[in-house]
Every structure is written in structure tokens, then in C-alpha cells.
Design an enzyme around this catalytic site. Sequence first.
Site, short mmCIF file in Angstrom:
data_model
loop_
_atom_site.label_atom_id
_atom_site.label_comp_id
_atom_site.label_asym_id
_atom_site.label_seq_id
_atom_site.Cartn_x
_atom_site.Cartn_y
_atom_site.Cartn_z
N ARG A 102 10.67 -67.58 39.02
CA ARG A 102 11.66 -67.53 40.13
C ARG A 102 12.69 -66.43 39.95
O ARG A 102 13.79 -66.48 40.50
CB ARG A 102 12.38 -68.87 40.29
CG ARG A 102 11.45 -69.98 40.71
CD ARG A 102 12.19 -71.04 41.49
NE ARG A 102 11.27 -72.07 41.91
CZ ARG A 102 10.98 -73.15 41.21
NH1 ARG A 102 11.56 -73.36 40.04
NH2 ARG A 102 10.13 -74.03 41.67
N HIS B 157 3.76 -44.27 57.32
CA HIS B 157 3.04 -45.42 56.77
C HIS B 157 1.69 -45.59 57.45
O HIS B 157 0.69 -45.94 56.81
CB HIS B 157 3.86 -46.70 56.93
CG HIS B 157 4.97 -46.83 55.93
ND1 HIS B 157 5.92 -47.82 56.00
CD2 HIS B 157 5.27 -46.10 54.84
CE1 HIS B 157 6.77 -47.68 54.98
NE2 HIS B 157 6.40 -46.64 54.28
N GLU C 201 11.63 -36.77 50.96
CA GLU C 201 12.65 -37.84 51.03
C GLU C 201 14.06 -37.23 50.94
O GLU C 201 15.01 -37.79 51.49
CB GLU C 201 12.44 -38.87 49.91
CG GLU C 201 11.14 -39.66 50.01
CD GLU C 201 11.16 -40.78 51.07
OE1 GLU C 201 12.17 -40.93 51.78
OE2 GLU C 201 10.13 -41.47 51.20
N HIS D 117 2.88 -40.10 49.61
CA HIS D 117 3.84 -40.77 50.50
C HIS D 117 4.76 -39.74 51.18
O HIS D 117 4.92 -39.74 52.40
CB HIS D 117 4.66 -41.77 49.68
CG HIS D 117 5.77 -42.39 50.46
ND1 HIS D 117 5.55 -43.22 51.53
CD2 HIS D 117 7.13 -42.28 50.33
CE1 HIS D 117 6.72 -43.61 52.02
NE2 HIS D 117 7.69 -43.05 51.32
N ARG E 250 20.61 -49.63 57.31
CA ARG E 250 19.56 -49.24 56.36
C ARG E 250 18.29 -48.79 57.05
O ARG E 250 17.46 -48.08 56.47
CB ARG E 250 19.28 -50.39 55.38
CG ARG E 250 18.35 -50.00 54.24
CD ARG E 250 18.34 -50.97 53.09
NE ARG E 250 17.39 -50.55 52.07
CZ ARG E 250 17.30 -51.09 50.87
NH1 ARG E 250 18.12 -52.06 50.51
NH2 ARG E 250 16.40 -50.65 49.99
N LYS F 254 21.84 -42.75 49.36
CA LYS F 254 21.09 -44.01 49.40
C LYS F 254 21.99 -45.17 49.01
O LYS F 254 21.98 -46.24 49.65
CB LYS F 254 19.87 -43.93 48.48
CG LYS F 254 19.17 -45.26 48.32
CD LYS F 254 17.83 -45.31 48.95
CE LYS F 254 17.29 -46.74 49.05
NZ LYS F 254 15.88 -46.82 48.96
N ASN G 180 14.31 -45.31 57.16
CA ASN G 180 12.90 -45.31 57.53
C ASN G 180 12.53 -44.10 58.38
O ASN G 180 11.42 -44.04 58.93
CB ASN G 180 12.55 -46.60 58.29
CG ASN G 180 12.70 -47.81 57.41
OD1 ASN G 180 12.40 -47.75 56.21
ND2 ASN G 180 13.19 -48.91 57.97
N GLU H 151 18.83 -54.54 55.31
CA GLU H 151 18.29 -53.81 56.47
C GLU H 151 18.42 -54.56 57.78
O GLU H 151 17.46 -54.72 58.53
CB GLU H 151 16.80 -53.47 56.20
CG GLU H 151 16.33 -52.31 57.07
CD GLU H 151 14.95 -51.82 56.69
OE1 GLU H 151 14.76 -51.38 55.54
OE2 GLU H 151 14.07 -51.86 57.56
N LYS I 63 14.30 -52.85 47.09
CA LYS I 63 13.11 -53.20 47.86
C LYS I 63 11.94 -53.23 46.89
O LYS I 63 11.67 -52.23 46.21
CB LYS I 63 12.84 -52.17 48.95
CG LYS I 63 13.60 -52.41 50.23
CD LYS I 63 13.07 -51.50 51.32
CE LYS I 63 13.83 -51.69 52.60
NZ LYS I 63 13.42 -50.71 53.63
N1 GLY Z 1 12.96 -46.69 51.25
C1 GLY Z 1 13.74 -47.21 52.27
C2 GLY Z 1 14.74 -48.22 51.83
O1 GLY Z 1 14.93 -48.40 50.64
O2 GLY Z 1 15.36 -48.86 52.64
#
Ligand code: GLY
Length: 373
Positions: free
Chosen positions: A133, A264, A197, A277, A253, A239, A257, A249, A155
Site C-alpha cells: 500500500r 501518445h 520536452e 517519446h 497541469r 515543472k 500535455n 491535474e 506521475k
Molecule cells: N508529464 C506531464 C506531467 O507530469 O504532468
Amino acid sequence: MKQAGMDQISLRLDRNRGYGIVIGHGITPCFGEWVKKVGGVGESGAGEKVGIVTHPRVMRLHGSEVIGSLKKAGFSPVLFFLPEGEQNKTLRAIDSLYDRLIKRRFERSSFLIAMGGGVIGDITGFAAATFLRGIRYIQYPTTVVAQVDAAIGGKTGVDHPKGKNLIGAFHQPLGVFIDSSVLRTLPKREFVAGLAEVVKYGVILDPKLFEFMEKNAKKILSGDEAAVLNCIKRSVADKAAVVEADEQESGLRKILNYGHTLGHAIETLTGYRQYKHGEAVSIGMMMAAQIANAVGIAKVDIVKRQQGLLQALGLPIRCPKLDPSAIINVMGLDKKVARGNIHFVLPERIGVVRVMGVQNRLLQGWVENFCSN
Ligand code: GLY
């Protein structure tokens, strides 16, 4: 433990879950001591079970320095190897990791270190989020994509045959340790792909970073230490600021994307093998900019400027030949869909974007246009 040339950016979150992201060139000798500090481990370091999740190639390149630093701080890390590549970011990898964690008797107080790119980080984070958990983990990212994006913000997850990152959890690391000197061993293509990125941060919220990249594209590509470090630090700060404002998000956030909706889909439809990517994101950013221009929110100059920078960095800008209906279908399964509308992050100008739902009827034409060259 903080040495000259080592900076720290703090990511502040509620319930004491904030953490530091340390960045520097050649700072790995300090890693073990830093792990001890962020892990709240006593002086000896012994007795605390620590696992390194990585793959054999990264181990060969950076393992001895990382393990040497951990051993010096008193740790005896257990190694867990995973196969390389996005095509292996699956529940099967998670399952095999659980088996080994159980076999090595990992406990709630144990923690994991993800040493590798985004795939290793996402798998390790998801295993850490779910094993017993939830156990703690640290990110030691070794690619540009992981250093500027994937390792930061919690994430975690794996892909599903029907789409990328469809299974996962938010689980923040204890800290992120970024040594930009590890990038020197990256294959050129991987290094360049990661720069997409960085361009993303420029377009969505950091015009100064965008200009810096325009002016210094050659230096960055040659691996100039200061130029690369500046790209990483600015991206990390960008970031961290976005994640602080909207961890899960629900709003801001989403701008991270940018370029990822089509990106994707391209990765999924090409089996995660043909495109890195960042390359897929680069193509996705070009389509998003063109849509922004088509709907009248961005002048054509924005499209041209972005294209100029992506090309100067050697990134792809054209969509591969793929069936437009298949693209729309995969985009429709993405997490960026709300009430049936596919949401795109669209640039208004460099540094300002807007999230917009786009009707399928209109999208069909744009995708056909963009992906039929
Ligand atoms: N890679 C996008 C995010 O971390 O929200």
C-alpha cells in the site's frame, strides 16, 4: 553535503509531501549522503533496505559510481533489473518487481531508487505506490526526458496495449537527484528527443527559455555543460511550479500535455518502437500549433518559430503515414478526453497556451491534413 555547483529547487506540497530536486554536473559522489538525509536514515545507513531499479545498460554506465556513493554512506543496495524500452512498461514488469520485492523481504520502511529514464521511473514509482500500500522511492533520472519531466511530479504508471499511461497513480518521490554529467553517455538520438520536452516548457510558459534555446541550439546540441544545465534547471523550475499549483491535474497541469495528445497516439500506433517519446511529442506540438493557427488563436509566426527551433534541434515535425481514424480513435482513449471532446493544449503565443476541447468533426479534417503527407 551540498557542494559547490549543486542547486536545489523545492517542490512544495501539502501534508509534508514536498521534496527537493537537486541539480548539478558531476554531483553523484554526494548521492549516498543525500539519500541518507532525504530517507531520514540514521548515521550508519545500515539496516535500511534500499533497492535500485534499473536496467543492465544504465547499470554498466553509471552503476559503479551510484553504488559506490551509496556504499560509502553505509547502504547495501539490492539490485532489481528490468528490460529496457517503453514496450516493457507493462503490468508484467510491475508483477515481476513485486515478486522480487517479496522475495527480498522489502518492508514498509524500505525504499526504492529509480535509476534510469522515464520508463524505469514510472515503473518504480508505480511499484512503490502500490507495494504494501505504498513505500518510498527516489528518482535518479539518467535521460533528458526523465530529468526535465518524468522524474518530477509523482506521475507513475504503466501502458496498456490500448494506450499509454492508462494505468497508474500519483505518488510523489522522496526527492529527485539530477546529475547532468550522466547525459554524456546518452545516444545522440535520445538526447535530442529529450529536448522536445524543454521546447515544450518554452512554448507553454517560459518564453525566456524558448529564446535561450533559439540562440544556443548549437551549443545545446554539442552538449555544452552550462547550456544543457541551464535548460535542465529552467525546465525543472517550470515543472515544479506547475505541479505545486495543481498536483493532480485538475487544471493548470494539463498544459504539460502540450504535444502529447497526438504524440501518445503516434507512440501507441507504432508499437512504442518507431519513435522516441520526445520525437512523438515534437510532431504533436507541430500539429497543436497548426490547429491553434487554424482556429485563429495563434498567428502563423508562432507555428514558424516553433518549427524553426524544433528543426534546429534536429527534431521531427512531420506525422508518419498513419490512418487518421485510428489516430482519432487512440486520442479518444487518452486521459485528455472530457465529455467526449478531445482536449488539446494550443499555443496563443510563445509562453501562453490554452486548453480547448475540439469537436471530432473538425479534428478529422485537421488530422487528415496533418498526417497525410
Ligand atoms: N508529464 C506531464 C506531467 O507530469 O504532468
